[in-house]
Design a protein around this motif. Structure first.
Motif, PDB file in Angstrom:
ATOM      1  N   ASP A 265       6.768   6.492   1.804  1.00 10.70           N
ATOM      2  CA  ASP A 265       7.263   5.895   0.562  1.00 10.70           C
ATOM      3  C   ASP A 265       7.365   4.380   0.629  1.00 10.70           C
ATOM      4  OD1 ASP A 265       7.517   8.390  -0.652  1.00 10.70           O
ATOM      5  OD2 ASP A 265       9.470   8.715   0.312  1.00 10.70           O
ATOM      6  N   ASP A 266       7.099   3.847   1.816  1.00 14.50           N
ATOM      7  CA  ASP A 266       7.137   2.390   1.957  1.00 14.50           C
ATOM      8  C   ASP A 266       6.090   1.768   1.037  1.00 14.50           C
ATOM      9  OD1 ASP A 266       8.130   0.150   4.048  1.00 14.50           O
ATOM     10  OD2 ASP A 266       6.020  -0.199   3.550  1.00 14.50           O
ATOM     11  N   PRO A 267       6.469   0.678   0.327  1.00  9.48           N
ATOM     12  CA  PRO A 267       5.499   0.080  -0.620  1.00  9.48           C
ATOM     13  C   PRO A 267       4.205  -0.384   0.053  1.00  9.48           C
ATOM     14  CG  PRO A 267       7.595  -1.167  -0.565  1.00  9.48           C
ATOM     15  CD  PRO A 267       7.780   0.039   0.301  1.00  9.48           C
ATOM     16  N   ARG A 268       4.284  -0.703   1.354  1.00 10.78           N
ATOM     17  CA  ARG A 268       3.064  -1.179   2.013  1.00 10.78           C
ATOM     18  C   ARG A 268       2.326  -0.067   2.761  1.00 10.78           C
ATOM     19  NH1 ARG A 268       3.755  -5.531   5.866  1.00 10.78           N
ATOM     20  NH2 ARG A 268       5.756  -4.595   6.378  1.00 10.78           N
ATOM     21  N   PHE A 269       2.744   1.196   2.540  1.00 13.90           N
ATOM     22  CA  PHE A 269       2.155   2.310   3.283  1.00 13.90           C
ATOM     23  C   PHE A 269       0.627   2.319   3.209  1.00 13.90           C
ATOM     24  CE2 PHE A 269       0.449   6.656   3.465  1.00 13.90           C
ATOM     25  CZ  PHE A 269       0.860   7.033   4.729  1.00 13.90           C
ATOM     26  N   TRP A 270       0.093   2.164   2.002  1.00 12.06           N
ATOM     27  CA  TRP A 270      -1.365   2.330   1.849  1.00 12.06           C
ATOM     28  C   TRP A 270      -2.145   1.190   2.492  1.00 12.06           C
ATOM     29  CZ3 TRP A 270      -2.764   7.030   1.081  1.00 12.06           C
ATOM     30  CH2 TRP A 270      -1.882   7.898   0.417  1.00 12.06           C
ATOM     31  N   ASP A 271      -1.578  -0.027   2.379  1.00 11.58           N
ATOM     32  CA  ASP A 271      -2.235  -1.170   3.048  1.00 11.58           C
ATOM     33  C   ASP A 271      -2.234  -0.979   4.553  1.00 11.58           C
ATOM     34  OD1 ASP A 271      -2.700  -2.446   0.720  1.00 11.58           O
ATOM     35  OD2 ASP A 271      -1.027  -3.871   0.897  1.00 11.58           O
ATOM     36  N   ARG A 272      -1.088  -0.544   5.052  1.00 12.39           N
ATOM     37  CA  ARG A 272      -0.981  -0.387   6.497  1.00 12.39           C
ATOM     38  C   ARG A 272      -1.780   0.806   6.997  1.00 12.39           C
ATOM     39  NH1 ARG A 272       5.421  -1.224   7.178  1.00 12.39           N
ATOM     40  NH2 ARG A 272       4.998  -1.428   9.397  1.00 12.39           N
ATOM     41  N   LEU A 273      -1.895   1.829   6.171  1.00 17.44           N
ATOM     42  CA  LEU A 273      -2.739   2.960   6.545  1.00 17.44           C
ATOM     43  C   LEU A 273      -4.199   2.487   6.676  1.00 17.44           C
ATOM     44  CD1 LEU A 273      -2.663   6.169   6.906  1.00 17.44           C
ATOM     45  CD2 LEU A 273      -3.686   6.210   4.624  1.00 17.44           C
ATOM     46  N   GLY A 274      -4.603   1.603   5.770  1.00 18.95           N
ATOM     47  CA  GLY A 274      -5.955   1.043   5.836  1.00 18.95           C
ATOM     48  C   GLY A 274      -6.175   0.259   7.123  1.00 18.95           C
ATOM     49  N   GLU A 275      -5.148  -0.490   7.514  1.00 17.23           N
ATOM     50  CA  GLU A 275      -5.215  -1.260   8.766  1.00 17.23           C
ATOM     51  C   GLU A 275      -5.329  -0.326   9.965  1.00 17.23           C
ATOM     52  OE1 GLU A 275      -2.219  -4.331  10.122  1.00 17.23           O
ATOM     53  OE2 GLU A 275      -1.832  -4.283   7.966  1.00 17.23           O
ATOM     54  N   LEU A 276      -4.517   0.729   9.942  1.00 24.71           N
ATOM     55  CA  LEU A 276      -4.543   1.712  11.028  1.00 24.71           C
ATOM     56  C   LEU A 276      -5.917   2.369  11.105  1.00 24.71           C
ATOM     57  CD1 LEU A 276      -3.111   3.502  13.200  1.00 24.71           C
ATOM     58  CD2 LEU A 276      -2.505   5.065  11.322  1.00 24.71           C
ATOM     59  N   ARG A 277      -6.450   2.718   9.946  1.00 17.96           N
ATOM     60  CA  ARG A 277      -7.750   3.379   9.932  1.00 17.96           C
ATOM     61  C   ARG A 277      -8.824   2.481  10.540  1.00 17.96           C
ATOM     62  NH1 ARG A 277     -10.359   7.435   5.517  1.00 17.96           N
ATOM     63  NH2 ARG A 277     -12.048   7.997   6.897  1.00 17.96           N
ATOM     64  N   ALA A 278      -8.780   1.199  10.172  1.00 17.88           N
ATOM     65  CA  ALA A 278      -9.763   0.253  10.711  1.00 17.88           C
ATOM     66  C   ALA A 278      -9.611   0.126  12.226  1.00 17.88           C
ATOM     67  CB  ALA A 278      -9.602  -1.109  10.030  1.00 17.88           C
ATOM     68  N   ALA A 279      -8.367   0.051  12.704  1.00 24.48           N
ATOM     69  CA  ALA A 279      -8.138  -0.095  14.149  1.00 24.48           C
ATOM     70  C   ALA A 279      -8.593   1.154  14.898  1.00 24.48           C
ATOM     71  CB  ALA A 279      -6.654  -0.366  14.417  1.00 24.48           C
ATOM     72  N   VAL A 280      -8.292   2.314  14.337  1.00 27.63           N
ATOM     73  CA  VAL A 280      -8.656   3.578  14.992  1.00 27.63           C
ATOM     74  C   VAL A 280     -10.178   3.733  15.025  1.00 27.63           C
ATOM     75  CG1 VAL A 280      -8.595   6.098  14.698  1.00 27.63           C
ATOM     76  CG2 VAL A 280      -6.478   4.782  14.569  1.00 27.63           C
ATOM     77  N   SER A 281     -10.857   3.351  13.960  1.00 25.48           N
ATOM     78  CA  SER A 281     -12.299   3.573  13.985  1.00 25.48           C
ATOM     79  C   SER A 281     -13.009   2.545  14.864  1.00 25.48           C
ATOM     80  CB  SER A 281     -12.906   3.690  12.584  1.00 25.48           C
ATOM     81  OG  SER A 281     -12.692   2.523  11.887  1.00 25.48           O
TER      82      SER A 281
END
Ligand SMILES: [Fe+2]
Ligand SMILES: [Fe+2]
Length: 183
Positions: A92-108
């Protein structure tokens, strides 16, 4: 998954991780938390298995093994830091989706690094028997990260991941060390 070779198994898990990111991104709002839990479990167990099983082997067997592995660990630590922050902040954090995108980039980025610089070379330096033994150890921890939701468990969000990703990583590490006959 029926992979008996540790490299095939870990590459298949990279594919599952990509799919789990897609599931979080495409989930209807009431399913985001459960999908993110599945992703968190898989990432925690996958990275722990690599740290316990594959990286130590690569460090010893590959030319410039210590260098290759320390580059991978730097990527892995970056991804884990992002995962822990994201898990703490919650969906529910307002930055969840941005940070999920960052995580996805780092993981890939990290998965690409492993496949190119570590796994391919490790395959050339190990026997089928060694890779099978490593796969068996990875599998012992897989039960902690079901990829498909179990009917009835999804709504019980409060029961999921007690103690968070770090506790799950510890649990996976214990299972793997037991399987490897280490303490
Ligand atoms: Fe990794
Ligand atoms: Fe990986």
């Amino acid at each position: 998954m029926g992979e008996h070779d540790v490299i095939d198994l870990l590459v298949a898990q990279h594919g599952q991780i990509r799919d789990l990111f897609d599931e979080v991104e495409q989930a209807p709002p009431d399913k985001v938390a459960a999908a993110f839990e599945r992703l968190t479990r898989m990432l925690s167990v996958h990275e722990t298995a690599e740290e316990e099983i594959v990286h130590p082997y690569a460090r010893r067997k590959l030319d410039n093994g210590p260098g290759v592995v320390s580059d991978r660990l730097a990527e892995e630590n970056e991804a884990k830091r992002l995962l822990l922050d994201l898990h703490k902040a919650g969906v529910d954090d307002p930055r969840f989706w941005d940070r999920l995108g960052e995580l996805r980039a780092a993981v890939s980025r990290h998965a690409r690094g492993e496949e190119r610089y570590e796994f391919a070379r490790l395959r050339a330096r190990t026997t089928t028997v060694e890779r099978r033994a490593m796969a068996a150890a990875v599998r012992t921890a897989e039960a902690l990260a079901p990829v498909r939701p179990h009917p009835g468990t999804e709504s019980a969000t409060g029961n999921m991941l007690k103690g968070g990703p770090l506790a799950l990583m510890d649990q996976a590490r214990d299972m793997i060390r037991k399987a490897l006959g280490r303490r």
